[in-house]
Scaffold this active site. Sequence first.
Site, PDB file in Angstrom:
ATOM      1  N   GLU A   1       0.832  -1.210   0.000  1.00 19.04           N
ATOM      2  CA  GLU A   1       0.000   0.000   0.000  1.00 19.04           C
ATOM      3  C   GLU A   1       0.868   1.263   0.000  1.00 19.04           C
ATOM      4  OE1 GLU A   1      -2.787  -0.589   3.235  1.00 19.04           O
ATOM      5  OE2 GLU A   1      -3.854  -2.122   2.073  1.00 19.04           O
ATOM      6  N   ASN A   2       0.206   2.397  -0.160  1.00 16.18           N
ATOM      7  CA  ASN A   2       0.920   3.672  -0.231  1.00 16.18           C
ATOM      8  C   ASN A   2       0.070   4.735   0.433  1.00 16.18           C
ATOM      9  OD1 ASN A   2       1.814   6.343  -1.716  1.00 16.18           O
ATOM     10  ND2 ASN A   2       3.404   4.836  -2.072  1.00 16.18           N
ATOM     11  N   ILE A   3       0.743   5.724   1.004  1.00 19.65           N
ATOM     12  CA  ILE A   3       0.009   6.804   1.678  1.00 19.65           C
ATOM     13  C   ILE A   3      -0.891   7.539   0.680  1.00 19.65           C
ATOM     14  CG2 ILE A   3       1.837   8.548   1.413  1.00 19.65           C
ATOM     15  CD1 ILE A   3       1.052   9.260   4.447  1.00 19.65           C
ATOM     16  N   ALA A   4      -0.493   7.559  -0.588  1.00 16.79           N
ATOM     17  CA  ALA A   4      -1.389   8.036  -1.656  1.00 16.79           C
ATOM     18  C   ALA A   4      -2.177   6.793  -2.079  1.00 16.79           C
ATOM     19  CB  ALA A   4      -0.582   8.603  -2.808  1.00 16.79           C
ATOM     20  N   TYR A   5      -3.318   6.597  -1.467  1.00 16.69           N
ATOM     21  CA  TYR A   5      -4.030   5.315  -1.522  1.00 16.69           C
ATOM     22  C   TYR A   5      -4.121   4.622  -2.886  1.00 16.69           C
ATOM     23  CZ  TYR A   5      -5.622   6.125   3.319  1.00 16.69           C
ATOM     24  OH  TYR A   5      -5.683   6.331   4.664  1.00 16.69           O
TER      25      TYR A   5
ATOM     26  N   CYS B   1      -1.960  -4.770  -5.577  1.00 16.62           N
ATOM     27  CA  CYS B   1      -2.502  -6.028  -5.070  1.00 16.62           C
ATOM     28  C   CYS B   1      -1.444  -7.132  -5.103  1.00 16.62           C
ATOM     29  CB  CYS B   1      -3.692  -6.474  -5.916  1.00 16.62           C
ATOM     30  SG  CYS B   1      -5.190  -5.530  -5.617  1.00 16.62           S
TER      31      CYS B   1
ATOM     32  N   GLU C   1      -1.768 -10.170  -6.194  1.00 17.14           N
ATOM     33  CA  GLU C   1      -1.772 -10.914  -7.460  1.00 17.14           C
ATOM     34  C   GLU C   1      -0.907 -10.197  -8.499  1.00 17.14           C
ATOM     35  OE1 GLU C   1      -4.319  -9.994  -5.596  1.00 17.14           O
ATOM     36  OE2 GLU C   1      -6.082 -11.232  -5.901  1.00 17.14           O
TER      37      GLU C   1
ATOM     38  N   CYS D   1      -9.797  -9.188  -6.677  1.00 14.17           N
ATOM     39  CA  CYS D   1     -10.582  -8.008  -7.068  1.00 14.17           C
ATOM     40  C   CYS D   1     -10.789  -8.028  -8.588  1.00 14.17           C
ATOM     41  CB  CYS D   1      -9.882  -6.728  -6.632  1.00 14.17           C
ATOM     42  SG  CYS D   1      -8.470  -6.285  -7.662  1.00 14.17           S
TER      43      CYS D   1
ATOM     44  N   CYS E   1      -7.645  -7.632 -10.688  1.00 14.98           N
ATOM     45  CA  CYS E   1      -6.755  -8.796 -10.656  1.00 14.98           C
ATOM     46  C   CYS E   1      -7.341  -9.962 -11.448  1.00 14.98           C
ATOM     47  CB  CYS E   1      -6.452  -9.193  -9.216  1.00 14.98           C
ATOM     48  SG  CYS E   1      -5.320  -7.999  -8.453  1.00 14.98           S
TER      49      CYS E   1
HETATM   50  N1  THU Z   1      -6.033  -6.706  -2.212  1.00 16.31           N
HETATM   51  C1  THU Z   1      -5.204  -7.597  -2.853  1.00 16.31           C
HETATM   52  O1  THU Z   1      -3.990  -7.616  -2.608  1.00 16.31           O
HETATM   53  N2  THU Z   1      -5.765  -8.437  -3.748  1.00 16.31           N
HETATM   54  C2  THU Z   1      -7.091  -8.482  -4.057  1.00 16.31           C
HETATM   55  O2  THU Z   1      -7.486  -9.215  -4.963  1.00 16.31           O
HETATM   56  C3  THU Z   1      -8.049  -7.700  -3.283  1.00 16.31           C
HETATM   57  C4  THU Z   1      -7.455  -6.613  -2.446  1.00 16.31           C
HETATM   58  C5  THU Z   1      -5.432  -5.762  -1.247  1.00 16.31           C
HETATM   59  C6  THU Z   1      -5.399  -4.352  -1.739  1.00 16.31           C
HETATM   60  C7  THU Z   1      -5.350  -3.583  -0.432  1.00 16.31           C
HETATM   61  O3  THU Z   1      -3.991  -3.436  -0.048  1.00 16.31           O
HETATM   62  C8  THU Z   1      -6.053  -4.465   0.562  1.00 16.31           C
HETATM   63  O4  THU Z   1      -6.172  -5.738  -0.062  1.00 16.31           O
HETATM   64  C9  THU Z   1      -7.428  -3.982   0.959  1.00 16.31           C
HETATM   65  O5  THU Z   1      -8.202  -3.684  -0.140  1.00 16.31           O
END
Ligand code: THU
Length: 161
Positions: A67-71, A76, A78, A115, A118
């Site tokens: 993740e990043n502070i700039a959301y 992900c 995957e 998601c 992905c």
């Molecule tokens: N996330 C994944 O890494 N893979 C997915 O398929 C769904 C979501 C992560 C993104 C974010 O860092 C956190 O889960 C919450 O959304």
Amino acid sequence: MSIRFRGGTTVPTKPKKTGISTPTVDSELFDCAKRACKNSYAPYSRFRVGAAVRAASGKIYTGTNVENIAYPLGTCAEAGAIAAARVAEGGNLVLVDVAVYAEAGDAQHVPCTPCGGCRQRILEFGKNVRVQFFGTDLCCHEVTSGDLLPFSFEFDSKAEQ
Ligand code: THU
């Protein structure tokens, strides 16, 4: 029916149903995903994800969410795993299996279906990839990449401009 992971955790599996099923949990792949999840960087969502992909070569590659502070810049698990696979395998990359594993706080095997983005990423490297993940029923599910994203985006990239 339940499956015991190397770490000692027992997880239930769901009996075969139409479209989505779990005949056999790929515990080798989930163990890799679980290890990758340990290095997740998720200080904002506190939702740690690990993904492991098996290429047609038989090799396994892993990724985790960063993740990043700039959301919106966060990536992900995957995406990381697929990028690692492409770096190692180049133009030969074909995906065969994917496992997605998540933890939140002290909870393990937290539901996490890939998601939408992905799903499209997985589909890029195989229409019949076996994807396993834990659903909201806390059971492990299995579905092909094609079934996971019906009406996926496609266009004829060779078409005349
Ligand atoms: N996330 C994944 O890494 N893979 C997915 O398929 C769904 C979501 C992560 C993104 C974010 O860092 C956190 O889960 C919450 O959304």
